[in-house]
Design a protein around this motif. Structure first.
Motif, PDB file in Angstrom:
ATOM      1  N   GLY A   1     -13.034   2.882   5.473  1.00 29.24           N
ATOM      2  CA  GLY A   1     -12.215   2.723   6.665  1.00 29.24           C
ATOM      3  C   GLY A   1     -11.028   3.668   6.674  1.00 29.24           C
ATOM      4  O   GLY A   1     -10.665   4.235   7.716  1.00 29.24           O
ATOM      5  N   LEU A   2     -10.414   3.852   5.510  1.00 30.12           N
ATOM      6  CA  LEU A   2      -9.271   4.756   5.411  1.00 30.12           C
ATOM      7  C   LEU A   2      -9.681   6.200   5.698  1.00 30.12           C
ATOM      8  O   LEU A   2      -8.946   6.939   6.380  1.00 30.12           O
ATOM      9  CB  LEU A   2      -8.656   4.647   4.017  1.00 30.12           C
ATOM     10  CG  LEU A   2      -7.448   5.542   3.740  1.00 30.12           C
ATOM     11  CD1 LEU A   2      -6.292   5.186   4.673  1.00 30.12           C
ATOM     12  CD2 LEU A   2      -7.009   5.413   2.287  1.00 30.12           C
TER      13      LEU A   2
ATOM     14  N   GLY B   1      -8.101  -0.373  11.378  1.00 27.40           N
ATOM     15  CA  GLY B   1      -9.171   0.612  11.505  1.00 27.40           C
ATOM     16  C   GLY B   1      -9.140   1.253  12.877  1.00 27.40           C
ATOM     17  O   GLY B   1      -8.514   0.757  13.820  1.00 27.40           O
ATOM     18  N   VAL B   2      -9.812   2.380  12.990  1.00 30.50           N
ATOM     19  CA  VAL B   2      -9.850   3.082  14.275  1.00 30.50           C
ATOM     20  C   VAL B   2     -10.992   2.580  15.148  1.00 30.50           C
ATOM     21  O   VAL B   2     -11.033   2.867  16.342  1.00 30.50           O
ATOM     22  CB  VAL B   2      -9.990   4.605  14.069  1.00 30.50           C
ATOM     23  CG1 VAL B   2      -8.753   5.158  13.396  1.00 30.50           C
ATOM     24  CG2 VAL B   2     -11.235   4.941  13.249  1.00 30.50           C
ATOM     25  N   ASP B   3     -11.915   1.820  14.556  1.00 25.96           N
ATOM     26  CA  ASP B   3     -13.018   1.267  15.334  1.00 25.96           C
ATOM     27  C   ASP B   3     -12.978  -0.251  15.205  1.00 25.96           C
ATOM     28  O   ASP B   3     -11.949  -0.830  14.873  1.00 25.96           O
ATOM     29  CB  ASP B   3     -14.357   1.837  14.860  1.00 25.96           C
ATOM     30  CG  ASP B   3     -14.542   1.702  13.350  1.00 25.96           C
ATOM     31  OD1 ASP B   3     -13.913   0.800  12.743  1.00 25.96           O
ATOM     32  OD2 ASP B   3     -15.318   2.478  12.765  1.00 25.96           O
ATOM     33  N   SER B   4     -14.087  -0.895  15.463  1.00 26.09           N
ATOM     34  CA  SER B   4     -14.137  -2.354  15.419  1.00 26.09           C
ATOM     35  C   SER B   4     -15.044  -2.873  14.312  1.00 26.09           C
ATOM     36  O   SER B   4     -15.571  -3.982  14.396  1.00 26.09           O
ATOM     37  CB  SER B   4     -14.618  -2.896  16.780  1.00 26.09           C
ATOM     38  OG  SER B   4     -13.746  -2.500  17.809  1.00 26.09           O
ATOM     39  N   SER B   5     -15.217  -2.079  13.257  1.00 23.70           N
ATOM     40  CA  SER B   5     -16.153  -2.475  12.209  1.00 23.70           C
ATOM     41  C   SER B   5     -15.557  -3.462  11.212  1.00 23.70           C
ATOM     42  O   SER B   5     -16.290  -4.224  10.587  1.00 23.70           O
ATOM     43  CB  SER B   5     -16.634  -1.222  11.451  1.00 23.70           C
ATOM     44  OG  SER B   5     -15.535  -0.542  10.865  1.00 23.70           O
TER      45      SER B   5
ATOM     46  N   ILE C   1     -15.211   0.197  -1.527  1.00 28.70           N
ATOM     47  CA  ILE C   1     -16.065   1.033  -0.673  1.00 28.70           C
ATOM     48  C   ILE C   1     -15.687   0.832   0.786  1.00 28.70           C
ATOM     49  O   ILE C   1     -15.566   1.787   1.554  1.00 28.70           O
ATOM     50  CB  ILE C   1     -17.548   0.688  -0.898  1.00 28.70           C
ATOM     51  CG1 ILE C   1     -17.920   0.904  -2.371  1.00 28.70           C
ATOM     52  CG2 ILE C   1     -18.450   1.511   0.004  1.00 28.70           C
ATOM     53  CD1 ILE C   1     -19.265   0.318  -2.751  1.00 28.70           C
ATOM     54  N   GLU C   2     -15.488  -0.417   1.171  1.00 27.26           N
ATOM     55  CA  GLU C   2     -15.116  -0.721   2.551  1.00 27.26           C
ATOM     56  C   GLU C   2     -13.699  -0.238   2.862  1.00 27.26           C
ATOM     57  O   GLU C   2     -13.459   0.352   3.927  1.00 27.26           O
ATOM     58  CB  GLU C   2     -15.218  -2.223   2.787  1.00 27.26           C
ATOM     59  CG  GLU C   2     -14.867  -2.653   4.201  1.00 27.26           C
ATOM     60  CD  GLU C   2     -15.059  -4.146   4.416  1.00 27.26           C
ATOM     61  OE1 GLU C   2     -14.510  -4.692   5.380  1.00 27.26           O
ATOM     62  OE2 GLU C   2     -15.763  -4.781   3.600  1.00 27.26           O
TER      63      GLU C   2
END
Length: 1331
Positions: free
Chosen positions: A359-360, A1225-1229, A354-355
């Motif tokens: 993210g993808l 990833g494109v963010d920082s999550s 799921i993660e």
């Protein structure tokens, strides 16, 4: 005399400034020409050595005029002072804003003059930032307006102050206009943002023009307000000031939000605005919502025009077949690869699918620039392709259709739920992209649009009928879903008991369901949709007029169970074989499992591990949760120390171990991210039951008796499947980049699980992470470490020691030696009766536990500790001829039957010994050892066919007809042992562990060891023949790097449609991944698609650095093939610059770039999948810089007018950004994003240094230029969070380098995305370039 302005009194009573005052008074009294006064003032200050323009003069004049000398001639003097540049305009405007705006009602003429000054001078900023006193002037502006204090920015760079100055001027005009119309009372603060600054001024409201408020006076106020409102619009529309305001919006978000709210209030309620002839309310509202106004499109450089054309992926969505070609599905090839890779039963993951997929999806959406509708549609289609590839599977110990359906109907809906929650709950929606994904001045997305786009994507999904045909196993479920919708549409309400007995013969003929019906039901179950979906056009065909005639008798099933029917044997079988349909049903079973009688608890555990786990897609995550909770029973308060409470749970635990041991079940736990928690639950169970003596047993109601050894073995074998225990030791450390997955160790799994636990209180986690945290905390509220399990730790250390070195430390006569002797005596008791010598070297008899004709009554851990020495002694005896191969295999099987967990230590020993290479070969001649001769040649021929079909051409794989078949002795012994197992459900869980090890060991030995092993096993299990041959074929890649390169090339040519193969001529994902495995096709296996072969082989490739370099090389060759192939067809014309940008060659160039991007996405996917985060970081830090420094020259490049070079640069840019986005990833999550800053900083430093001329490049200049512009554009447009992590000085150097490349707009975009640190430089670039 002392004269001071807003700056606090810089002008003291000195002769120079006294002279200035006297000169001004005299000129005022005489009515002198303002020009004469200005020239004389300039001359006097020059003679006095004062720097011009003068900050002090501006403060003095404003203080002098306001308000004791507020006469027209002095305002004319002020105008001439500005014209002759003897006062700084920005400072003067700042001073006047504080003096004039608070008094605009009593000084309307002064306000009018102030607005005129703004119109003339506020937009002329270029000359002001070029002056040497620029910094001093902006410091004075800051002192006057208190900008740093109001906006909370500690940096005092002059460029930052310019942004704050422009923003403050517009905001003051806005507040003044609201106040003039009485609208300021409608704001939450009910006062001007600048009220505190105004209060610092000593205001004199004396009106020197006219003390009486007459009609002319009121008209002037109205005109002033209208002029101020129009001035606001001018600031928002001017190409320089609008961009400066955009910088304010990006770096001062809280202040900008307040400003926009007030602007919207003005636009909605202002009566004066409606009188304007130049600005209408709708236009003003658009200026606040349409940020594209801040980036005029006509300003792009020619290179930027090229980039935006070539990087804009053609989005085609008309094809609906399985092999879509290079069209719609091409966008999602990375997703297809990740989904297919997750189906590999040879690897479990510590990270939730799921993660990973969530993210993808965010990455692909950002980079491709697709809407949520197209993103969700691409996600559904990719997962449907995953399911359809398994329609006709081959048999073997591998995940099958159930795992793929779990992905489609459970994992993907959970991914979608997380994405929607991120938008709706957190309140920080991702920007909705427009037609240019690399443009970071984007529209803000409408809240809730994500959910609406999910609905629209599912509605469109009905057009893809070829992908919606349900596999046989779910036809009934799909039909029931369609029937449920039809009954709803018809207005007929029936209970769930009707569905237990409803057959499709009682429903209309057009009520057949498909995969979309199952997807919709999965979304409804997770509150992503409601039953209004049943009313979608075309969702059901027609309706029915009466209730079906089936009678819901009390047949065993979930409905009758929920009504109170007891758990009879028939009921249990029914519930095991059919999945629960709701969480309430699962909860009731779980309550029985924890609170019922012992028999009921065992039955409930079996039910949870049945169809509800395998096929209960709508509630599967809850089933997994309940099973994990049962595996961690609570400690009772009266628990006696030293007597673990787990003992009494043995029967139910054993049912759970057996129930979830299958390949599909383990893979389902892996997809849900529960492997770390499953390992944490199993470790204490293994510790306890492995310490029990075997005379402890439990008798079940069925009459079956289970021992502590059996419970331990089932738990221990399951635990070992959760990390790469059974892989050769050579995988655990090759160079700087180990093979992916080698980090999976018990310590790592517990670390991940403890991390889930530690983040339990973080309310900002998404739904998936909250679920993981909840399960971790319910199972064990404290962190768990390997040290908590001393027995397990001892075994694990022995396992590692066995890998590292040969066995030692066995001392004769000790109790431990007696255990070894006892085990050997029992394994070979028939032999020992006729031979007085023991198998072990040393004593001829033993008085230890093995002296009796019974197995030692010892705890399992003690036996496991002795097994390496036992197997070593047995193998040595066989090597020396004291033991026949058949006797060796029989003895090992007897040992494994006595303690099934011993298979793990046997595997550990053989893994180490095979790789040591010190044993003599065993001749597989059919006399001493089993012979593969019956089908060895056929197996080798089939392997050749599979490889040839994927484009891999290797020399003859056969060892020669005259060469006898041999295997290393440990491998021969291990193979013989595995063949003794029956291929049935009981042995499956043990064979799965042993089989993977056998394949890995055989693959690591010289050819043809693998075909020999495959031949022996195909004789044993004929129905597994296709699986075994395919498994053997992929091991060829481990022996030949050229084969790896050929396979990679085949993947690229197939995907790009440049292959002559009939299965890949169309290109796209269908050519890359095909239809999975298909058996019995034209006398053998259907050709396997190259992507499938690579995905099933890459985990064992050891030289990851070589692999990465080859991928880069193949990518660049693919670009040349694309460009040159298009040129040969006459489709790639030379680009010609026109006033319209890309008039010629636009379509063909965009089409070529679509294929180039496809190749880059494929390469990036392979790098990420093959080596994970570490390999991506190595690529960006070392491989790519080395490539640019090296010299590359080909004939194609020299003859292509630089087009190949340019496309190659863009391909590498897209490739590099995608690799980084996949990994970080494109963010920082994600946790991996924490490593991004350092690696990205190194690469950006390389770019800046190369642009500075500090690094000499060997690549073509067009390639380098395209790479830099492409990489930066993608970073700014698709991954703006990355820009914020780069050092400010590096960003500024990079921006300067881009300007040298004539990339002005891109340089500005980079600085604009760099945050507060680059805001000043961005503002100065905007002003200087006039963009």
């Amino acid at each position: 005399m002392e004269v001071s302005g807003g700056g606090g009194g810089r002008c003291s009573s000195s002769p120079t400034w006294n002279g200035v005052v006297e000169l001004t008074k005299a000129a005022q009294e005489k009515g002198s020409d303002p020009l004469v006064w200005a020239i004389q003032m300039y001359s006097n200050l020059n003679s006095a050595g004062e720097a011009l323009p003068s900050v002090e003069l501006a403060e003095l004049l404003v203080s002098y005029i306001c308000w004791d000398n507020n006469v027209p001639i002095l305002w004319k003097f002020l105008d001439k002072a500005l014209t002759l540049k003897i006062v700084p305009p920005m400072l003067l405007l700042a001073l006047l804003s504080l003096r004039v705006l608070p008094c605009r009602h009593v000084q309307p003429a002064a306000y009018r003059l102030y607005l005129e000054f703004l119109r003339r001078h506020a937009f002329e900023l270029k000359s002001q930032i070029k002056r040497p006193d620029y910094q001093k002037v902006m410091k004075s502006v800051d002192d006057v307006l208190h900008l740093s204090q109001i906006f909370g920015i500690s940096q005092s760079e002059p460029g930052i102050l310019v942004v704050e100055f422009v923003f403050s001027i517009v905001w003051q005009l806005l507040d003044a206009s609201l106040d003039d119309e009485g609208l300021l009372e409608l704001t939450p603060e009910k006062k001007s943002r600048w009220a505190t600054v105004y209060q610092d001024m000593e205001l004199d409201e004396h009106d020197s023009y006219n003390d009486k408020r007459n009609e002319h006076y009121e008209k002037l106020q109205t005109v002033n307000t209208l002029m101020a409102v129009e001035m606001i619009g001018q600031f928002l529309q001017d190409k320089v000031s609008s961009k400066i305001l955009y910088l304010a919006s990006q770096n001062l978000p809280a202040h900008w939000l307040t400003f926009v709210q007030r602007l919207q209030l003005l636009a909605s309620n202002s009566l004066i605005l409606r009188k304007s002839r130049t600005l209408i309310p709708e236009a003003l509202l658009q200026l606040t919502s349409d940020t594209r106004i801040f980036l005029p499109r006509e300003c792009r450089t020619s290179s930027q025009q090229k980039f935006h054309v070539v990087m804009n992926f053609e989005y085609l969505s008309s094809s609906a077949s399985l092999c879509h070609g290079a069209s719609h599905s091409a966008l999602w090839i990375p997703l297809d690869l990740v989904l297919e890779d997750a189906m590999d039963g040879y690897q479990v993951s510590a990270t939730s699918a799921i993660e990973v997929i969530g993210g993808l999806i965010k990455t692909l959406r950002a980079v491709n620039g697709t809407s949520w509708h197209d993103t969700f549609l691409g996600l559904w289609l990719a997962t449907l392709r995953l399911v359809q590839r398994e329609r006709d599977p081959i048999e073997g110990p591998m995940p099958h259709l159930d795992t793929r359906l779990c992905m489609l109907l459970c994992i993907i809906p959970l991914v979608v739920a997380d994405l929607i929650e991120e938008e709706e709950v957190e309140g920080t929606p991702v920007d909705e992209t427009d037609s240019e994904p690399t443009d970071h001045w984007k529209d803000k997305k409408i809240p809730g649009k994500c959910r609406n786009d999910l609905v629209s994507s599912l509605q469109v999904l009905g057009d893809y009928q070829s992908l919606l045909t349900p596999p046989k196993s779910v036809v009934s479920a799909a039909n029931q879903a369609a029937a449920k919708a039809m009954l709803f549409v018809s207005g007929i309400t029936i209970g769930s008991e009707y569905f237990d007995c409803l057959s499709m013969t009682e429903m209309p003929n057009d009520c057949a369901g498909n995969m979309r019906h199952l997807i919709v039901e999965a979304c409804i179950a997770r509150n992503l949709l409601d039953t209004s979906a049943y009313l979608w056009p075309g969702y059901v065909n027609g309706c029915i007029n009466q209730i079906p005639q089936c009678i819901p008798a009390q047949v065993p099933g979930w409905s009758s169970f929920m009504k109170g029917a007891p758990l009879t044997s028939m009921m249990i079988n029914a519930l095991v074989s059919s999945p629960a349909t709701s969480l309430a049903e699962l909860e009731k079973i779980f309550e029985i499992a924890i609170g019922g009688s012992e028999d009921e608890r065992i039955s409930a555990a079996a039910i949870l591990c049945g169809a509800s786990l395998i096929r209960g897609y709508n509630i599967q995550e809850h089933t997994v949760h309940f099973i994990l909770r049962l595996l961690s029973p609570p400690v009772p308060e009266e628990n006696v120390e030293g007597n673990s409470h787990l003992i009494e749970y043995a029967p139910i635990l054993n049912v759970l171990f057996v129930g979830i041991a299958s390949v599909d079940c383990v893979q389902i736990f892996s997809l849900h991210g529960m492997v770390p928690q499953l390992a944490c639950s199993l470790m204490p169970i293994c510790e306890v039951f492995g310490s029990c003596v075997p005379n402890i047993s439990w008798r079940l109601t069925s009459g079956e008796e289970i021992s502590a050894h059996a419970v331990f073995s089932n738990a221990f074998i399951l635990l070992l499947k959760l990390w790469r225990f059974n892989h050769p030791p050579i995988e655990y450390g090759i160079g700087d980049v180990p093979t992916v997955g080698s980090q999976l160790t018990p310590e790592y799994l517990l670390l991940v699980r403890n991390n889930h636990l530690m983040s339990a209180g973080n309310v900002h986690k998404n739904r998936n992470r909250r679920r993981l945290s909840e399960i971790a905390s319910l199972s064990s509220p404290k962190s768990v470490f390997v040290d908590s399990f001393p027995k397990l730790k001892v075994w694990y250390r022995q396992h590692q020691a066995c890998i590292a070195a040969t066995l030692s430390g066995l001392v004769h006569g000790t109790p431990f030696h007696q255990i070894v002797e006892g085990l050997l005596n029992m394994m070979f008791r028939k032999i020992n009766r006729g031979n007085q010598n023991s198998i072990t070297s040393g004593s001829s008899s033993s008085s230890g536990p093995g002296s009796e004709d019974t197995w030692p009554k010892l705890p399992a851990w003690d036996i496991l500790e002795a097994i390496p020495f036992v197997v070593d002694a047995a193998l040595t005896a066989c090597d020396h001829g004291r033991l026949s191969p058949r006797e060796l295999a029989t003895g090992l099987k007897d040992l494994a039957d006595f303690l099934p967990a011993s298979l793990a230590t046997i595997i550990s020993y053989f893994s180490a010994e095979v790789t040591r290479g010190v044993w003599k070969p065993a001749f597989m001649n059919g006399t001493d050892w089993p012979s593969p001769a019956a089908n060895l040649l056929n197996v080798e021929e089939q392997i050749k066919k599979i490889l040839a079909a994927t484009g891999v051409d290797v020399p003859s794989l056969a060892s020669g007809d005259s060469s006898p078949a041999t295997l290393p002795l440990p491998l021969a012994a291990f193979t013989s042992l595995t063949i003794t197992y029956k291929v049935d459900r009981t042995s499956e869980r043990f064979l799965n562990l042993a089989g993977q090890t056998l394949e890995c060991l055989a693959a690591g030995c010289p050819w043809p060891c693998m075909p020999i092993v495959a031949s022996l096993w195909t004789q044993k299990a004929k129905r597994w023949t296709d699986f075994l041959i395919f498994s053997a074929s992929r091991t060829v890649l481990l022996h030949n790097n050229d084969a790896i390169v050929q396979l990679l090339k085949s993947c690229f040519t197939a995907t790009l449609g440049m292959s002559n193969s009939p299965i890949s001529c169309s290109g796209g994902v269908g050519a890359l991944l095909g239809h999975g495995y298909k058996s019995h096709f034209c006398g053998g296996m259907c050709p396997v698609a190259p992507g499938i072969l690579y995905l099933r082989a890459y985990r064992s490739i050891r030289d990851m650095v070589f692999l990465t370099e080859e991928i880069v090389s193949i990518l660049m060759h693919s670009v040349r093939d694309i460009a040159c192939g298009t040129q040969r067809r006459g489709g790639l014309e030379k680009l010609k610059a026109t006033k319209d940008g890309m008039k010629y060659g636009k379509v063909s160039l965009a089409a070529s770039m679509s294929r180039v991007k496809l190749a880059a996405a494929l390469g990036a996917s392979f790098v990420w999948l093959s080596g994970g985060l570490m390999l991506v970081q190595l690529l960006i830090k070392e491989t790519l810089p080395s490539w640019f420094i090296s010299v590359h020259r080909t004939n194609q490049q020299e003859n292509s007018d630089g087009m190949v070079s340019m496309l190659g640069g863009y391909a590498l840019a897209y490739f590099a950004v995608l690799c980084g986005a996949f990994a970080w990833g494109v963010d920082s999550s994600s946790s991996a994003s924490k490593r991004r800053q350092k690696v990205l900083g190194v690469h950006m430093e390389f770019l800046a240094s190369a642009l500075d001329g500090k690094i000499s490049l060997g690549c073509d200049s067009a390639t380098w230029r395209a790479y830099v512009s492409g990489f930066v554009s993608l970073m700014v447009g698709c991954t703006p969070n990355w820009v914020l992590e780069v050092d400010v000085s590096v960003l500024k150097r990079l921006s300067n380098g881009l300007r040298q490349l004539n990339e002005e707009e891109l340089a500005l975009s980079l600085l604009g995305a760099g945050g507060v640190g680059t805001m000043g430089a961005a503002a100065e670039l905007i002003i200087d370039s006039g963009m």
